[in-house]
Enzyme design. Structure first.
Site, mmCIF file in Angstrom:
data_model
loop_
_atom_site.group_PDB
_atom_site.id
_atom_site.type_symbol
_atom_site.label_atom_id
_atom_site.label_comp_id
_atom_site.label_asym_id
_atom_site.label_seq_id
_atom_site.Cartn_x
_atom_site.Cartn_y
_atom_site.Cartn_z
ATOM 1 C CB THR A 65 11.151 -8.717 -13.900
ATOM 2 O OG1 THR A 65 12.173 -8.429 -14.853
ATOM 3 C CG2 THR A 65 10.521 -10.072 -14.200
ATOM 4 N N GLY A 79 -1.300 -6.670 0.399
ATOM 5 C CA GLY A 79 -1.477 -8.115 0.536
ATOM 6 C C GLY A 79 -1.346 -8.611 1.969
ATOM 7 C CG ASN A 120 -3.166 3.372 10.296
ATOM 8 O OD1 ASN A 120 -3.641 4.361 9.741
ATOM 9 N ND2 ASN A 120 -2.003 3.398 10.911
ATOM 10 C CD GLN A 172 -5.253 -1.420 8.731
ATOM 11 O OE1 GLN A 172 -5.886 -2.453 8.961
ATOM 12 N NE2 GLN A 172 -3.950 -1.350 8.937
ATOM 13 C CB CYS A 187 4.200 2.441 10.153
ATOM 14 S SG CYS A 187 3.191 1.274 9.299
ATOM 15 C CB ALA A 222 -0.943 -0.013 1.197
ATOM 16 C CB THR A 223 4.146 2.150 1.477
ATOM 17 O OG1 THR A 223 3.782 1.868 2.830
ATOM 18 C CG2 THR A 223 5.097 3.336 1.443
HETATM 19 C C1 LIG Z 1 -3.823 2.686 6.545
HETATM 20 C C2 LIG Z 1 -2.527 2.140 6.039
HETATM 21 N N1 LIG Z 1 -2.046 2.597 4.879
HETATM 22 C C3 LIG Z 1 -0.895 2.130 4.364
HETATM 23 C C4 LIG Z 1 -0.151 1.173 5.009
HETATM 24 C C5 LIG Z 1 1.124 0.666 4.402
HETATM 25 O O1 LIG Z 1 0.937 -0.644 3.926
HETATM 26 P P1 LIG Z 1 2.147 -1.517 3.375
HETATM 27 O O2 LIG Z 1 2.768 -2.166 4.555
HETATM 28 O O3 LIG Z 1 1.504 -2.501 2.443
HETATM 29 O O4 LIG Z 1 3.070 -0.625 2.654
HETATM 30 C C6 LIG Z 1 -0.607 0.674 6.243
HETATM 31 C C7 LIG Z 1 0.199 -0.288 7.011
HETATM 32 O O5 LIG Z 1 0.205 -0.283 8.233
HETATM 33 C C8 LIG Z 1 -1.837 1.157 6.757
HETATM 34 O O6 LIG Z 1 -2.345 0.696 7.902
#
Ligand SMILES: Cc1ncc(COP(=O)(O)O)c(C=O)c1O
Length: 379
Positions: free
Chosen positions: A240, A203, A155, A184, A326, A75-76
């Site tokens: 790739t 994922g 989150n 989330q 995080c 997601a980041t």
């Molecule tokens: C709301 C939210 N966005 C983004 C992320 C980042 O996800 P990823 O670990 O897949 O980069 C998180 C991970 O804690 C999250 O809770």
């Protein structure tokens, strides 16, 4: 199966992959190892798996035609690609963008970066329930606004924005698109994804594999590429393509979306049991509200240090989180809880329980017993 001696209450940080997902991944890595860009038989075979994974993701989310999937590492990366990629591509249309002050760092840091590049950013404040008041968004929108990014489920505290109302407001402005960090809520809360122009999946939050994820966006939306090279993923993310990871993402999404309603009901009951056990404990103040997602229960300790309690719980095999995974190593204070208007002490001493399908009613009882013991015994 989880270890019988442990209670995992940190599903918002990450989840244990489904067995089916791990076996699909390992089988594909040994059998479908062609490069999806190669034009020979093995490459064509890999490409057909990749295309099926894209179709399956859209089908699991009940999205008909008109959307595309760009695979990312999570997601980041997907948030970065959507927000920065969109703003750089369309900056000639306007330079005003909007987000909220409780977004995940993978969104907030993009806005801070764009601010440095000359974009004007409005950071909307959330109300006491941790959500953006639609009337505040309405006030902030201008003819220069090109992008609004507001998360679905927070989150840390599980507060859920009203995406339907927010999207209606954004779409009254033809130049603006609506992006949502849906990390989330995918596989948990029932979201109508067709309200959104761009959104993301991670994922490892849905019992898939770390390193898998994607950005889903409307077909017609163009982005500036972020990774230069061979032009894979619509020219947006060269390199790739890890076909097995992409298929593992599609698989975990398919499994979790198929049982979303049954699980929501189960998790709601488990949530209520934990809530009943916790809410009257002396020195506990709830941060999540009755309108928050049942998957997350966040509270602050008024008299004890959360980090000490989290460690003591871990010592007896109960895994919870203080602020988000995080952030927890960087800073000990929650900007999300502070944004609710709570004191410094409360923002420094938050505990998040986040539930998943491996939790049950007994977990609430064991948690309460150990938590009460720790609260009585530590200074
Ligand atoms: C709301 C939210 N966005 C983004 C992320 C980042 O996800 P990823 O670990 O897949 O980069 C998180 C991970 O804690 C999250 O809770």
């Amino acid at each position: 199966m989880r270890n019988a001696n442990q209670i995992y209450l940190d599903h918002a940080a990450t989840t244990k992959p489904y067995d089916e997902v791990v076996s699909l991944y390992t089988r594909m890595e040994s059998e479908i190892y062609g490069n999806s860009s190669s034009i020979h038989g093995l490459g064509i075979e890999a490409l057909s798996y990749l295309n099926k994974a894209r179709e399956s993701i859209l089908k699991s989310l009940k999205l008909n035609k008109g959307y595309k999937v760009i695979f990312t590492s999570g997601a980041t990366e997907a948030n970065n690609l959507a927000i920065i990629g969109y703003c750089l591509k369309h900056q000639n249309r306007g330079k005003h963008i909007i987000t909220s002050n409780v977004e995940h760092p993978s969104v907030l840091e993009c806005f801070r970066y764009l601010e440095k590049l000359g974009f004007k950013v409005t950071y909307l404040k959330v109300n006491r329930n941790g959500v953006v008041d639609p009337s505040e968004l309405e006030k902030a929108m201008t003819k220069e606004t090109i992008l609004v990014s507001l998360m679905s489920t927070n989150n840390e505290i599980g507060s859920m924005n009203d995406l339907s109302k927010l999207s209606q407001i954004v779409h009254a402005y033809p130049k603006a698109v609506f992006h949502s960090d849906t990390t989330q809520s995918v596989g948990k809360d029932n979201v109508d994804y067709s309200l959104l122009d761009m959104f993301v999946i991670s994922g490892h939050k849905i019992h898939g594999l770390k390193g898998s994820g994607c950005l889903v966006l409307k077909d017609k939306i163009e982005l500036e590429q972020r990774v230069f090279g061979g032009g894979q993923e619509d020219g947006l993310r060269s390199g790739t393509v890890p076909v097995s990871l992409c298929c593992s993402l599609a698989k975990s999404l398919q499994i979790i979306q198929a049982k979303i309603s049954a699980e929501f009901e189960l998790i709601s009951k488990i949530h209520q049991q934990f809530l009943d056990e916790i809410k009257n404990v002396d020195g506990v103040e709830l941060n999540s509200t009755s309108s928050s997602s049942p998957y997350i229960l966040n509270f602050s300790l008024t008299k004890k240090k959360a980090s000490v309690v989290v460690e003591a719980l871990s010592n007896v095999g109960i895994y919870v989180s203080s602020v988000s995974a995080c952030n927890s190593k960087k800073e000990a204070s929650s900007y999300v809880v502070a944004a609710l208007g709570k004191s410094d002490v409360l923002a420094h001493n938050t505990i998040r329980l986040s539930f998943g399908e491996d939790n049950n009613k007994e977990d609430a009882l064991v948690f309460a017993r150990e938590f009460n013991k720790i609260m009585e015994n530590i200074r």
